[in-house]
Design a protein around this motif. Structure first.
Motif, mmCIF file in Angstrom:
data_model
loop_
_atom_site.group_PDB
_atom_site.id
_atom_site.type_symbol
_atom_site.label_atom_id
_atom_site.label_comp_id
_atom_site.label_asym_id
_atom_site.label_seq_id
_atom_site.Cartn_x
_atom_site.Cartn_y
_atom_site.Cartn_z
ATOM 1 N N ARG A 1 15.148 8.362 -5.564
ATOM 2 C CA ARG A 1 14.437 8.260 -6.609
ATOM 3 C C ARG A 1 14.146 6.719 -6.740
ATOM 4 O O ARG A 1 14.701 5.890 -6.525
ATOM 5 N N CYS A 2 12.643 6.332 -6.885
ATOM 6 C CA CYS A 2 12.018 5.104 -7.044
ATOM 7 C C CYS A 2 11.450 4.753 -8.511
ATOM 8 O O CYS A 2 10.601 5.708 -8.878
ATOM 9 N N HIS A 3 11.827 3.789 -9.176
ATOM 10 C CA HIS A 3 11.490 3.368 -10.513
ATOM 11 C C HIS A 3 11.041 2.207 -10.481
ATOM 12 O O HIS A 3 11.763 1.218 -10.616
ATOM 13 N N ALA A 4 9.662 1.867 -10.639
ATOM 14 C CA ALA A 4 8.950 0.662 -10.424
ATOM 15 C C ALA A 4 8.796 -0.016 -11.781
ATOM 16 O O ALA A 4 8.102 0.663 -12.509
ATOM 17 N N LEU A 5 8.876 -1.267 -11.851
ATOM 18 C CA LEU A 5 8.882 -1.929 -13.072
ATOM 19 C C LEU A 5 7.885 -2.954 -12.770
ATOM 20 O O LEU A 5 8.183 -3.880 -11.916
ATOM 21 N N PRO B 1 3.125 -2.007 -3.683
ATOM 22 C CA PRO B 1 4.028 -1.600 -2.405
ATOM 23 C C PRO B 1 4.622 -0.102 -2.796
ATOM 24 O O PRO B 1 5.194 0.466 -2.002
ATOM 25 N N THR B 2 4.595 0.326 -4.054
ATOM 26 C CA THR B 2 4.946 1.479 -4.488
ATOM 27 C C THR B 2 4.090 2.698 -5.051
ATOM 28 O O THR B 2 4.363 3.460 -5.762
ATOM 29 N N VAL B 3 2.599 2.286 -4.544
ATOM 30 C CA VAL B 3 1.257 2.992 -5.256
ATOM 31 C C VAL B 3 0.724 3.244 -4.116
ATOM 32 O O VAL B 3 0.442 2.637 -3.061
ATOM 33 N N GLY B 4 0.267 4.870 -4.083
ATOM 34 C CA GLY B 4 -0.509 5.293 -3.115
ATOM 35 C C GLY B 4 -1.927 4.627 -3.145
ATOM 36 O O GLY B 4 -2.543 3.924 -4.219
ATOM 37 N N GLU B 5 -2.571 4.573 -1.933
ATOM 38 C CA GLU B 5 -3.787 3.754 -1.735
ATOM 39 C C GLU B 5 -5.005 4.589 -1.388
ATOM 40 O O GLU B 5 -4.980 5.526 -0.545
ATOM 41 N N THR B 6 -5.962 4.206 -1.870
ATOM 42 C CA THR B 6 -7.241 5.078 -1.840
ATOM 43 C C THR B 6 -8.422 4.385 -0.989
ATOM 44 O O THR B 6 -9.168 4.673 -0.465
ATOM 45 N N THR B 7 -8.043 2.916 -0.580
ATOM 46 C CA THR B 7 -8.786 2.220 0.333
ATOM 47 C C THR B 7 -8.672 2.432 1.562
ATOM 48 O O THR B 7 -7.689 3.010 1.804
ATOM 49 N N THR B 8 -9.634 2.157 2.470
ATOM 50 C CA THR B 8 -9.434 2.402 3.926
ATOM 51 C C THR B 8 -9.479 1.321 4.621
ATOM 52 O O THR B 8 -9.922 0.223 4.159
ATOM 53 N N ALA B 9 -9.005 1.404 6.084
ATOM 54 C CA ALA B 9 -9.425 0.076 7.113
ATOM 55 C C ALA B 9 -10.663 -0.185 6.906
ATOM 56 O O ALA B 9 -11.057 -1.548 7.192
ATOM 57 N N GLY C 1 0.783 -1.343 -0.153
ATOM 58 C CA GLY C 1 0.148 -0.141 0.144
ATOM 59 C C GLY C 1 0.885 1.354 0.098
ATOM 60 O O GLY C 1 0.419 2.236 0.579
ATOM 61 N N GLY C 2 1.812 1.303 -0.734
ATOM 62 C CA GLY C 2 2.714 2.346 -0.862
ATOM 63 C C GLY C 2 3.928 2.669 0.138
ATOM 64 O O GLY C 2 4.675 3.558 -0.029
ATOM 65 N N ARG C 3 3.709 1.754 1.016
ATOM 66 C CA ARG C 3 4.706 1.814 2.195
ATOM 67 C C ARG C 3 6.412 1.571 1.770
ATOM 68 O O ARG C 3 7.169 2.208 2.420
ATOM 69 N N LEU C 4 6.634 0.660 0.946
ATOM 70 C CA LEU C 4 8.016 0.570 0.309
ATOM 71 C C LEU C 4 8.548 1.824 -0.308
ATOM 72 O O LEU C 4 9.598 2.091 -0.095
ATOM 73 N N ALA C 5 7.654 2.169 -1.103
ATOM 74 C CA ALA C 5 8.201 3.568 -1.887
ATOM 75 C C ALA C 5 8.347 4.792 -0.728
ATOM 76 O O ALA C 5 9.132 5.628 -0.956
ATOM 77 N N ALA C 6 7.503 5.016 0.180
ATOM 78 C CA ALA C 6 7.616 5.708 1.370
ATOM 79 C C ALA C 6 9.003 5.532 1.984
ATOM 80 O O ALA C 6 9.635 6.596 2.489
ATOM 81 N N ALA C 7 9.236 4.201 2.208
ATOM 82 C CA ALA C 7 10.768 3.849 2.770
ATOM 83 C C ALA C 7 11.902 4.210 1.885
ATOM 84 O O ALA C 7 12.983 4.574 2.573
ATOM 85 N N ILE C 8 11.640 4.086 0.649
ATOM 86 C CA ILE C 8 12.695 4.556 -0.385
ATOM 87 C C ILE C 8 13.028 6.166 -0.276
ATOM 88 O O ILE C 8 14.294 6.453 -0.404
#
Length: 409
Positions: free
Chosen positions: A166-170, A187-195, A155-162
């Motif tokens: 610069r983060c370049h995801a394939l 893991p590298t994408v912002g999330e719109t769903t909620t708990a 849920g984007g947390r990996l990108a936040a840790a990077i």
């Protein structure tokens, strides 16, 4: 045609087309998925020096790399090796600078392989909930929604840790619609769903969770990284292979062999047995009425169906689809079909899928096997294993979801 479809998604053909600019600082590679090791091998072949990092793939899906470390873990049910690998990946990207570049290699299966639970949760919590979701018939986006809100890396947390590097995801897509937020649970994408969405999914499928898991979903720690979070501002996500690309490759081969081709799309979901019934109806229309295409014809489709396991069988959406298709066609002359997962694994079996022919049901009866009873027992794997009609490829080192082909001669 199945081989052609798989080859079209080979990372060796795609990774070099999506390389980022070289950084002033370090180039680090991390990743997860059933195709991630092959992606790492492809990156090493075209990037050169310097390069370092670590990726995790499914047991048996490793590829030879000299600079990128390849770890292995369990899929589809997570294990401790996946938990350790996810922590290694987070440790690898910590403390970077704006001058550094992280290339993230993501493919289907990454959700189970990046199995680091959120603080206060255990791997056993995630395993039990994951098992229940896989047996419930929940769609892949629903499964991944729950996974994200129980995770320390999705849920984007990996990108936040990077960040601030610069983060370049394939990404190799294995999901209907190719939504980057769903591939490996984003893991590298912002999330719109909620708990709250995750809680609603658990309730919808009657999945009970321990009290401490329920409490976690009521805390801010369950929230994912929002799309407008500053820590995602230096992240680029690129999809390098899709299910439709593979269907197109198979369609071109079929046309070259003189077949009329009908591509139903790559986003077909729902219960595998119901999908089989619908596909049988289309095949019968082609056979009897030359509509919507004339014979000889090929019907192609992709996507990710599901199996609600109610019997004692082993499930497997491709074999369940085929068994349902065979029962519905009831030995219709000149109709053949193959359905297989492009990663070589249908469900939890080391089997890609199977094939059917006009004599499938007759051969089963001769062997004392009741096809309808096998379908009711969700025992497609047992049925096709007994007939010797399984498609076994071994690990293909890619993953663009299911491939279904029906040939009407």
């Amino acid at each position: 045609m199945f081989t052609t479809a798989v080859a079209a998604a080979d990372p060796m053909k795609q990774v070099s087309k999506f390389l980022p600019e070289r950084p002033k600082g370090r180039t680090i590679v991390v990743g997860a998925g059933k195709g991630s090791a092959r992606m790492a091998e492809a990156l090493e072949a075209c990037w050169g020096e310097p390069l370092e990092g670590v990726v995790v793939t499914r047991y048996g899906h490793e590829a030879p790399c000299s600079r990128i470390e390849i770890l292995s873990a369990s899929h589809p049910v997570p294990d401790a090796a996946g938990e350790r690998a996810a922590q290694r990946i987070l440790d690898t990207v910590s403390g970077l600078t704006e001058d550094d570049l992280v290339i993230v290699l993501i493919s289907g299966g990454g959700s189970a392989l990046l199995s680091l639970p959120a603080a206060g949760l255990t791997l056993e919590d995630k395993i039990e909930i994951n098992k229940a979701l896989l047996r419930s018939g929940a769609a892949i986006d629903e499964v991944n929604c729950v996974r994200k809100h129980l995770s320390a890396v999705k849920g984007g947390r990996l990108a936040a840790a990077i960040y601030p590097a610069r983060c370049h995801a394939l990404m190799i897509s294995d999901v209907p619609g190719d939504d980057p937020a769903i591939i490996a649970s984003g893991p590298t994408v912002g999330e719109t769903t909620t708990a709250e969405d995750a809680k609603a999914i658990l309730k919808r499928y009657g999945i009970a969770v321990p009290e401490h898991v329920a409490r976690h979903l009521d805390t801010p720690a369950a929230s994912c990284i929002a799309p407008d979070d500053i820590r995602l501002s230096r992240t680029e996500n690129h999809i390098i292979a899709t299910p439709f690309m593979s269907l197109e490759a198979a369609a071109e081969q079929a046309k070259g062999e003189g077949l009329s081709v009908l591509v139903l799309g790559d986003t077909i979901e729902g219960e595998a047995r119901e999908t089989g019934i619908v596909h049988a109806g289309i095949a019968e229309a082609v056979y009897h009425h030359a509509t919507p295409v004339p014979r000889p014809a090929l019907i192609l489709s992709g996507g990710e169906t599901c199996v609600t396991v109610r019997g004692n069988g082993r499930g497997g959406r491709n074999v369940e689809f085929l068994l349902s298709l065979a029962v519905q066609l009831n030995g219709l002359d000149s109709v053949y079909a193959l359905s297989g997962d492009t990663d070589g694994v249908d469900g939890r079996e080391e089997v890609a899928g199977a094939v059917i022919a006009p004599d499938t049901l007759a051969r089963a009866r001769q062997a004392g096997i009741d096809a309808r009873a096998a379908l009711d027992d969700n025992d497609g794997h047992g049925f096709f294993e007994a007939l010797g009609d399984q498609v076994i490829t071994g690990p293909t080192l890619t993953n663009v979801n299911d491939f279904r082909a029906i040939l009407i001669l």
